[in-house]
Motif scaffolding. Sequence first.
Motif, PDB file in Angstrom:
ATOM      1  N   TYR A   1       1.807 -17.364 -19.692  1.00 59.07           N
ATOM      2  CA  TYR A   1       0.453 -17.613 -19.848  1.00 59.07           C
ATOM      3  C   TYR A   1      -0.582 -16.736 -18.888  1.00 59.07           C
ATOM      4  O   TYR A   1      -1.505 -16.466 -18.897  1.00 59.07           O
ATOM      5  CB  TYR A   1      -0.118 -19.023 -19.359  1.00 59.07           C
ATOM      6  N   VAL A   2       0.166 -15.951 -17.873  1.00 56.06           N
ATOM      7  CA  VAL A   2      -0.174 -15.267 -16.847  1.00 56.06           C
ATOM      8  C   VAL A   2       0.339 -13.925 -16.947  1.00 56.06           C
ATOM      9  O   VAL A   2       1.566 -13.904 -16.630  1.00 56.06           O
ATOM     10  CB  VAL A   2      -0.137 -15.910 -15.438  1.00 56.06           C
ATOM     11  N   LYS A   3      -0.475 -12.915 -16.753  1.00 58.78           N
ATOM     12  CA  LYS A   3      -0.093 -11.401 -16.407  1.00 58.78           C
ATOM     13  C   LYS A   3      -0.572 -10.873 -15.213  1.00 58.78           C
ATOM     14  O   LYS A   3      -1.860 -11.117 -14.983  1.00 58.78           O
ATOM     15  CB  LYS A   3       0.124 -10.421 -17.471  1.00 58.78           C
ATOM     16  N   MET A   4      -0.048  -9.959 -14.382  1.00 57.33           N
ATOM     17  CA  MET A   4      -0.569  -9.462 -13.358  1.00 57.33           C
ATOM     18  C   MET A   4      -0.673  -7.985 -13.379  1.00 57.33           C
ATOM     19  O   MET A   4       0.314  -7.256 -13.683  1.00 57.33           O
ATOM     20  CB  MET A   4       0.147  -9.868 -11.839  1.00 57.33           C
ATOM     21  N   THR A   5      -1.584  -7.347 -13.410  1.00 61.10           N
ATOM     22  CA  THR A   5      -1.930  -5.769 -13.455  1.00 61.10           C
ATOM     23  C   THR A   5      -2.098  -5.142 -12.227  1.00 61.10           C
ATOM     24  O   THR A   5      -3.270  -5.646 -11.513  1.00 61.10           O
ATOM     25  CB  THR A   5      -2.944  -5.455 -14.541  1.00 61.10           C
ATOM     26  N   ILE A   6      -1.576  -4.187 -11.571  1.00 61.69           N
ATOM     27  CA  ILE A   6      -1.626  -3.562 -10.656  1.00 61.69           C
ATOM     28  C   ILE A   6      -2.772  -2.471 -11.047  1.00 61.69           C
ATOM     29  O   ILE A   6      -2.197  -1.330 -11.699  1.00 61.69           O
ATOM     30  CB  ILE A   6      -0.629  -2.876  -9.979  1.00 61.69           C
ATOM     31  N   LEU A   7      -4.008  -2.442 -10.729  1.00 59.86           N
ATOM     32  CA  LEU A   7      -5.030  -1.564 -10.909  1.00 59.86           C
ATOM     33  C   LEU A   7      -4.797  -0.025 -10.238  1.00 59.86           C
ATOM     34  O   LEU A   7      -4.804  -0.121  -8.986  1.00 59.86           O
ATOM     35  CB  LEU A   7      -6.307  -2.145 -10.757  1.00 59.86           C
ATOM     36  N   ASP A   8      -5.154   0.888 -10.985  1.00 57.31           N
ATOM     37  CA  ASP A   8      -4.919   2.427 -10.269  1.00 57.31           C
ATOM     38  C   ASP A   8      -6.337   2.502  -9.426  1.00 57.31           C
ATOM     39  O   ASP A   8      -7.343   2.121  -9.922  1.00 57.31           O
ATOM     40  CB  ASP A   8      -4.878   3.310 -11.305  1.00 57.31           C
ATOM     41  N   GLN A   9      -6.291   3.212  -8.337  1.00 53.42           N
ATOM     42  CA  GLN A   9      -7.386   3.619  -7.730  1.00 53.42           C
ATOM     43  C   GLN A   9      -6.974   5.005  -6.807  1.00 53.42           C
ATOM     44  O   GLN A   9      -6.132   5.185  -6.582  1.00 53.42           O
ATOM     45  CB  GLN A   9      -8.013   2.581  -6.810  1.00 53.42           C
ATOM     46  N   ARG A  10      -7.913   5.761  -6.622  1.00 53.02           N
ATOM     47  CA  ARG A  10      -8.091   6.972  -6.119  1.00 53.02           C
ATOM     48  C   ARG A  10      -6.870   7.178  -4.871  1.00 53.02           C
ATOM     49  O   ARG A  10      -6.268   8.130  -4.631  1.00 53.02           O
ATOM     50  CB  ARG A  10      -9.280   7.606  -5.789  1.00 53.02           C
ATOM     51  N   PHE A  11      -7.216   5.961  -3.876  1.00 57.76           N
ATOM     52  CA  PHE A  11      -6.613   6.224  -2.555  1.00 57.76           C
ATOM     53  C   PHE A  11      -5.060   5.718  -2.621  1.00 57.76           C
ATOM     54  O   PHE A  11      -4.561   5.503  -1.291  1.00 57.76           O
ATOM     55  CB  PHE A  11      -7.330   5.478  -1.588  1.00 57.76           C
ATOM     56  N   TYR A  12      -4.457   5.496  -3.778  1.00 54.39           N
ATOM     57  CA  TYR A  12      -3.045   5.519  -3.440  1.00 54.39           C
ATOM     58  C   TYR A  12      -2.438   6.597  -3.846  1.00 54.39           C
ATOM     59  O   TYR A  12      -1.234   6.913  -3.319  1.00 54.39           O
ATOM     60  CB  TYR A  12      -2.549   4.991  -5.007  1.00 54.39           C
ATOM     61  N   HIS A  13      -3.021   7.782  -4.024  1.00 57.41           N
ATOM     62  CA  HIS A  13      -2.633   9.091  -4.065  1.00 57.41           C
ATOM     63  C   HIS A  13      -3.170  10.274  -3.226  1.00 57.41           C
ATOM     64  O   HIS A  13      -2.925  11.437  -3.137  1.00 57.41           O
ATOM     65  CB  HIS A  13      -2.928   9.402  -5.730  1.00 57.41           C
TER      66      HIS A  13
ATOM     67  N   PHE B   1       1.002  -1.176  -0.028  1.00 57.68           N
ATOM     68  CA  PHE B   1       0.012   0.181  -0.072  1.00 57.68           C
ATOM     69  C   PHE B   1       0.850   1.452  -0.065  1.00 57.68           C
ATOM     70  O   PHE B   1       1.713   1.326   0.832  1.00 57.68           O
ATOM     71  CB  PHE B   1      -1.138  -0.109   1.186  1.00 57.68           C
ATOM     72  N   ALA B   2       0.478   2.171  -0.805  1.00 62.21           N
ATOM     73  CA  ALA B   2       1.286   3.481  -0.874  1.00 62.21           C
ATOM     74  C   ALA B   2       1.008   4.373   0.494  1.00 62.21           C
ATOM     75  O   ALA B   2       1.948   5.097   0.763  1.00 62.21           O
ATOM     76  CB  ALA B   2       0.655   4.130  -2.057  1.00 62.21           C
ATOM     77  N   LEU B   3      -0.144   4.402   1.127  1.00 63.05           N
ATOM     78  CA  LEU B   3      -0.606   5.299   2.205  1.00 63.05           C
ATOM     79  C   LEU B   3      -1.195   4.463   3.366  1.00 63.05           C
ATOM     80  O   LEU B   3      -1.716   3.375   3.147  1.00 63.05           O
ATOM     81  CB  LEU B   3      -1.686   6.135   1.542  1.00 63.05           C
ATOM     82  N   THR B   4      -1.103   4.929   4.439  1.00 62.47           N
ATOM     83  CA  THR B   4      -1.652   4.187   5.577  1.00 62.47           C
ATOM     84  C   THR B   4      -1.834   5.407   6.787  1.00 62.47           C
ATOM     85  O   THR B   4      -1.051   6.385   6.657  1.00 62.47           O
ATOM     86  CB  THR B   4      -0.801   3.108   6.260  1.00 62.47           C
ATOM     87  N   ASN B   5      -2.717   5.213   7.489  1.00 65.01           N
ATOM     88  CA  ASN B   5      -2.901   6.179   8.692  1.00 65.01           C
ATOM     89  C   ASN B   5      -2.622   5.268  10.215  1.00 65.01           C
ATOM     90  O   ASN B   5      -2.506   5.561  11.222  1.00 65.01           O
ATOM     91  CB  ASN B   5      -4.335   6.232   8.963  1.00 65.01           C
TER      92      ASN B   5
ATOM     93  N   THR C   1       5.680   0.378  -3.857  1.00 65.68           N
ATOM     94  CA  THR C   1       4.182   0.343  -3.518  1.00 65.68           C
ATOM     95  C   THR C   1       3.412   0.713  -4.732  1.00 65.68           C
ATOM     96  O   THR C   1       3.764   0.640  -5.850  1.00 65.68           O
ATOM     97  CB  THR C   1       4.136   2.179  -3.000  1.00 65.68           C
ATOM     98  N   ALA C   2       1.954   0.421  -4.572  1.00 66.89           N
ATOM     99  CA  ALA C   2       1.000   0.337  -5.493  1.00 66.89           C
ATOM    100  C   ALA C   2       1.168   1.475  -6.442  1.00 66.89           C
ATOM    101  O   ALA C   2       0.909   1.571  -7.587  1.00 66.89           O
ATOM    102  CB  ALA C   2      -0.335   0.084  -5.085  1.00 66.89           C
ATOM    103  N   ALA C   3       1.290   2.914  -5.816  1.00 61.05           N
ATOM    104  CA  ALA C   3       1.402   4.016  -6.528  1.00 61.05           C
ATOM    105  C   ALA C   3       2.684   4.094  -7.457  1.00 61.05           C
ATOM    106  O   ALA C   3       2.538   4.554  -8.535  1.00 61.05           O
ATOM    107  CB  ALA C   3       1.595   5.217  -5.425  1.00 61.05           C
ATOM    108  N   GLN C   4       3.834   3.405  -7.117  1.00 63.76           N
ATOM    109  CA  GLN C   4       4.873   3.367  -8.110  1.00 63.76           C
ATOM    110  C   GLN C   4       4.676   2.459  -9.247  1.00 63.76           C
ATOM    111  O   GLN C   4       5.082   2.753 -10.204  1.00 63.76           O
ATOM    112  CB  GLN C   4       6.059   2.731  -7.158  1.00 63.76           C
TER     113      GLN C   4
END
Length: 451
Positions: free
Chosen positions: A275-287, A224-228, A255-258
């Motif tokens: 045969y397999v690829k992994m994509t890290i999907l973007d979402q608002r709360f990485y940033h 995770f890019a951020l945490t409290n 981090t996911a943001a990177q």
Amino acid sequence: MANKKKSNSSNKYQKKAVKTATKMAKKNPKAFFIILLVLVLAVGIGLAVYFLFLKDKIGPQGGSSSEPTTSQTISSSSEPLSSETISSSEERSSSEPVSSSEEYSSSEPVSSSEEHSSSHAHAEYNPKLETPSGMSINFLELGCYNTGDSTYIKAGDVDILIDAGSIQSSAGTIKEFVNKYCEDGKLEYVIATHAHKDHIAGFVGTSKISGIFDSYKIGTLIDFALTNSDTTLYNNHVTKRDAALARGDMEHHYTAAQCVAETGGAKKEYTINDYVKMTILDQRFYHETTSDENDYSVCALFTHNNQNHYLFTGDLEKDGEASLVALNELPHVQLFKGGHHGSKTSNTDTLLSKITPENVCICCCAGNDEYTKNVDNQFPTQTAINNIAKYTSYIYVTTVTTDGHTGYTSMNGNICFKSENGKDYTIAGSNNSVILKDTEWFKTNRTWPTV
């Protein structure tokens, strides 16, 4: 008149035949008996051959039967059988709406103008892969009543671990499973979705049970890019992680943001194998910060042989799911790890309507009061079930409470979703493969909505 003549003629020949046979029997009874015995044996053998070998192979018009056997893989034109392998484009005997690209046999409304039908069956529980193109996704029980996540994935000879909940001693349970299939002591990819105990405790371990960071070589860690969080457990997690990196037991940490920005050597898309690829999907709360730690969750999509898709969103909540939909082109998925253990604040229709999941696996202790005494809001919640039911009835759950509190036992147990070719797949539980709505716990505590 002609029919009468034929009948008379037939009777005449029958009488003549009987008379001849009678004379032969009187003249040479031994020879007559032998001939009669041979005829009886011939008829008997003929009947035996027919009933033993030919009857089931001859169709109504005498041709070969085209009905499939239980060992066949179903094609879209085959009749579904309960013991067969599933294909995402094949017939499915079910009552749930699915994606527009598939045919569906049901009297209920579907999610598009096209119908979907495919057979859904349960194979014998066996996580071991048979082919280099195979992928085995295992949702693990964690050896306690506490709800948590840990998913072990085998893709060819590559080992992947997503999260290591739910308590620190769960590290022993996770390792016991992983060590059966990880042959070289290395996890090529590890994802820690967010900083809650029920997702990271097993990375740390206890004074007697070494955690994941101290037990395996790790190729790439994505977290995770951020945490409290500023808990003792989280700080120990960081200490163990950084120590593994410093001593060379961990090759990369991003981090996911990177990953989504592709900075510092990180990549948005990782080629696991051919045969397999992994994509890290973007979402608002990485940033962007939020008061809800769950919304910091790392989200990953696996694409198998350019056909099947498997989605993991950690504990992402309503706002996070909305941003996931807004920032990514999400496909129809054959597998979705139910969001936030089947919480009412996740698994929103905003996300589900995009991914139209065929199967949902939920990691929790069903009916446990760990987080709330409100029965409807205990995992998996009635709200989550209502939302998921629009798309599939194939919901599986790892563990179930026996007393509403600290007692627990397996519901499905460890759940294995396996595909050897990225198209056909099976799902089986180490305890059983009964879908959630057919379990005794569900019948007592939940209701299936009218779709």
